[in-house]
Design a protein around this motif. Structure first.
Motif, PDB file in Angstrom:
ATOM      1  N   ALA A  69       0.851  -1.190   0.000  1.00 44.15           N
ATOM      2  CA  ALA A  69       0.000   0.000   0.000  1.00 44.15           C
ATOM      3  C   ALA A  69       0.885   1.238   0.000  1.00 44.15           C
ATOM      4  O   ALA A  69       2.002   1.214   0.536  1.00 44.15           O
ATOM      5  CB  ALA A  69      -0.915   0.001   1.212  1.00 44.15           C
ATOM      6  N   PHE A  70       0.389   2.305  -0.626  1.00 42.74           N
ATOM      7  CA  PHE A  70       1.167   3.544  -0.735  1.00 42.74           C
ATOM      8  C   PHE A  70       0.435   4.687  -0.035  1.00 42.74           C
ATOM      9  O   PHE A  70      -0.800   4.804  -0.129  1.00 42.74           O
ATOM     10  CB  PHE A  70       1.380   3.923  -2.210  1.00 42.74           C
ATOM     11  N   LYS A  71       1.220   5.498   0.683  1.00 44.02           N
ATOM     12  CA  LYS A  71       0.698   6.713   1.301  1.00 44.02           C
ATOM     13  C   LYS A  71       1.664   7.858   1.044  1.00 44.02           C
ATOM     14  O   LYS A  71       2.884   7.667   1.080  1.00 44.02           O
ATOM     15  CB  LYS A  71       0.486   6.521   2.801  1.00 44.02           C
ATOM     16  N   LYS A  72       1.097   9.037   0.793  1.00 46.07           N
ATOM     17  CA  LYS A  72       1.909  10.223   0.558  1.00 46.07           C
ATOM     18  C   LYS A  72       2.377  10.804   1.895  1.00 46.07           C
ATOM     19  O   LYS A  72       1.589  10.942   2.833  1.00 46.07           O
ATOM     20  CB  LYS A  72       1.094  11.263  -0.208  1.00 46.07           C
ATOM     21  N   VAL A  73       3.680  11.124   1.989  1.00 51.59           N
ATOM     22  CA  VAL A  73       4.251  11.713   3.210  1.00 51.59           C
ATOM     23  C   VAL A  73       3.934  13.204   3.207  1.00 51.59           C
ATOM     24  O   VAL A  73       4.329  13.935   2.285  1.00 51.59           O
ATOM     25  CB  VAL A  73       5.769  11.476   3.286  1.00 51.59           C
ATOM     26  N   VAL A  74       3.189  13.646   4.265  1.00 52.04           N
ATOM     27  CA  VAL A  74       2.773  15.046   4.354  1.00 52.04           C
ATOM     28  C   VAL A  74       3.092  15.594   5.747  1.00 52.04           C
ATOM     29  O   VAL A  74       3.364  14.841   6.696  1.00 52.04           O
ATOM     30  CB  VAL A  74       1.260  15.189   4.070  1.00 52.04           C
ATOM     31  N   GLU A  75       3.036  16.902   5.865  1.00 49.17           N
ATOM     32  CA  GLU A  75       3.276  17.562   7.158  1.00 49.17           C
ATOM     33  C   GLU A  75       2.094  17.329   8.091  1.00 49.17           C
ATOM     34  O   GLU A  75       2.253  16.955   9.252  1.00 49.17           O
ATOM     35  CB  GLU A  75       3.487  19.062   6.948  1.00 49.17           C
ATOM     36  N   GLU A  76       0.885  17.523   7.558  1.00 52.37           N
ATOM     37  CA  GLU A  76      -0.325  17.356   8.363  1.00 52.37           C
ATOM     38  C   GLU A  76      -1.302  16.486   7.592  1.00 52.37           C
ATOM     39  O   GLU A  76      -1.638  16.768   6.439  1.00 52.37           O
ATOM     40  CB  GLU A  76      -0.952  18.717   8.666  1.00 52.37           C
ATOM     41  N   VAL A  77      -1.746  15.421   8.194  1.00 52.76           N
ATOM     42  CA  VAL A  77      -2.606  14.427   7.534  1.00 52.76           C
ATOM     43  C   VAL A  77      -4.050  14.913   7.505  1.00 52.76           C
ATOM     44  O   VAL A  77      -4.621  15.264   8.547  1.00 52.76           O
ATOM     45  CB  VAL A  77      -2.527  13.066   8.255  1.00 52.76           C
ATOM     46  N   SER A  78      -4.629  14.949   6.321  1.00 52.70           N
ATOM     47  CA  SER A  78      -6.054  15.264   6.179  1.00 52.70           C
ATOM     48  C   SER A  78      -6.852  14.064   5.681  1.00 52.70           C
ATOM     49  O   SER A  78      -8.067  14.015   5.823  1.00 52.70           O
ATOM     50  CB  SER A  78      -6.233  16.439   5.209  1.00 52.70           C
ATOM     51  N   ASN A  79      -6.168  13.104   5.086  1.00 52.85           N
ATOM     52  CA  ASN A  79      -6.817  11.880   4.596  1.00 52.85           C
ATOM     53  C   ASN A  79      -5.962  10.688   5.006  1.00 52.85           C
ATOM     54  O   ASN A  79      -4.993  10.347   4.325  1.00 52.85           O
ATOM     55  CB  ASN A  79      -6.978  11.938   3.077  1.00 52.85           C
TER      56      ASN A  79
END
Length: 391
Positions: A69-79
């Motif tokens: 599974a893939f997830k985008k690395v972000v500063e603040e998670v919204s999804n």
């Protein structure tokens, strides 16, 4: 024990792929690509209602598969389904940065059963697709050619011809000879007009009335045509009744008409027999329109052909041009003078002879008896015309 059974399943899958590639020509890479997509969809359907971005990787050496599974690395998670915070990503690996895709294995422990069934379905699907492709390619190569078949069945729209290999070709009413009655198990030669690639398999359409069927029969019976010595310049048919074929010889020592007729009419008779007794006039093609028209009206005797290039008819053809508009052929007009006792012969039964001659030559033919010559000329031209005929 379970691991050993799983390994055996993987090996069986690879073995099946090898067989398909060797015997059916289906590349292993094609199956693996289709299988990975199918397994990804199966995973989402059974284990991930949120439809996260997933990837299935299959080892082409062992057959083992893993789901990621893939997830985008972000500063603040919204999804949370599609994103992961940088802090959590760094707990997995210190190499991640903002904007990276974090890849995690999410292979379910009990995914093997679903994967096995999915793999079986994909292999069977690819096998069916390949078999349809092979049949399609075979008959696509045979388009515009003769094939042998057997009448299989009939409905209100088509007669279905069994071409072998599980393929049935459709022949509609327009393509059936009016003088023929087709019965189940009758053997027929048909001309392949179209081959369509459908989801349920290739659809083949055939004809017994197409002019090119007659052309293929001539090529089959007359070696000089297949060798290029004699050329067919044109064919017109009223299928089952009568046809006219214009032929031309590239060798001055070869008579094109006699060559097509054959010794004691053997060649033309073989073709006539194939068409259930259809009458065939073999016409010598001439570059000179007047001579060609005279030949096309055979067996009638022609005295004179008077051309009127300003008077013609426009024929709508079945073919379309590059803009999708119907093609047209202009039949320039001319008047054909024949002896009075040849008038009915020139016109033919129900106008068939002159109609076919007009189609073959491209001229609109108006047949007139010699006795009406005075009505076809002006007073100033009469003496000159009569003198010409007397000469």
């Amino acid at each position: 024990m379970a691991a050993k059974k799983k390994n055996n399943s993987y090996q069986e899958l690879l073995a099946a792929m090898d067989v398909l590639e060797r015997e059916k020509g289906i590349k292993k890479d094609v199956i693996i690509d289709a299988l990975t997509d199918a397994l990804a969809n199966a995973y989402k359907k059974n284990y991930d209602d949120n439809n996260a971005r997933v990837e299935v990787v299959i080892d082409d050496q062992t057959g083992a598969f893993k789901v990621y599974a893939f997830k985008k690395v972000v500063e603040e998670v919204s999804n949370p389904i599609e994103e992961i915070s940088l802090r959590d990503a760094l707990m997995v690996s210190h190499g991640y940065e903002l904007g990276d895709d974090l890849r995690q294995e999410v292979t379910p422990a009990n995914f093997g059963r679903i994967a096995a069934q999915t793999a079986k379905n994909v292999v069977l699907q690819k096998l069916r697709e390949e078999e349809r492709r092979i049949v399609y390619d075979k008959y696509k190569r045979l388009q515009d050619d003769l094939v042998d078949g057997e009448v299989a069945r009939e409905d209100k729209h088509y007669i279905y011809i069994n071409l072998g290999g599980g393929v049935e070709a459709a022949m509609n009413k327009h393509d059936q000879m009016p003088n023929e009655h087709y019965r189940v198990h009758d053997h027929v030669q048909v001309y392949v007009t179209r081959v369509l690639e459908e989801t349920k398999g290739p659809q083949v359409f055939v004809s017994r009335t197409a002019p090119d069927l007659l052309k293929r029969l001539f090529e089959k019976e007359v070696p000089e045509i297949s060798q290029g010595i004699v050329e067919i310049k044109g064919i017109v048919r009223e299928a089952g009744d009568r046809a006219k074929v214009a032929v031309f010889s590239r060798d001055s020592n070869v008579d094109p008409v006699g060559t097509c007729v054959g010794p004691r009419g053997s060649r033309i008779q073989a073709i006539v027999n194939q068409l259930g007794g259809e009458n065939i006039d073999i016409v010598k093609y001439e570059e000179d329109p007047e001579l060609f028209i005279q030949n096309a009206l055979n067996p009638a005797e022609v005295k004179e052909v008077l051309f009127d290039e300003n008077n013609g008819e426009v024929e709508e053809l079945e073919q379309t041009d590059e803009n999708g508009e119907a093609r047209q052929r202009v039949h320039h007009g001319c008047t054909v003078i024949v002896p009075d006792n040849q008038l009915s012969l020139a016109i033919g039964k129900r106008g068939q002879n002159v109609r076919l001659a007009a189609q073959l030559t491209g001229y609109s033919l108006d047949i007139k008896p010699l006795s009406e010559l005075d009505n076809l000329t002006t007073d100033d031209e009469s003496d000159e015309a009569v003198e010409k005929f007397e000469e």
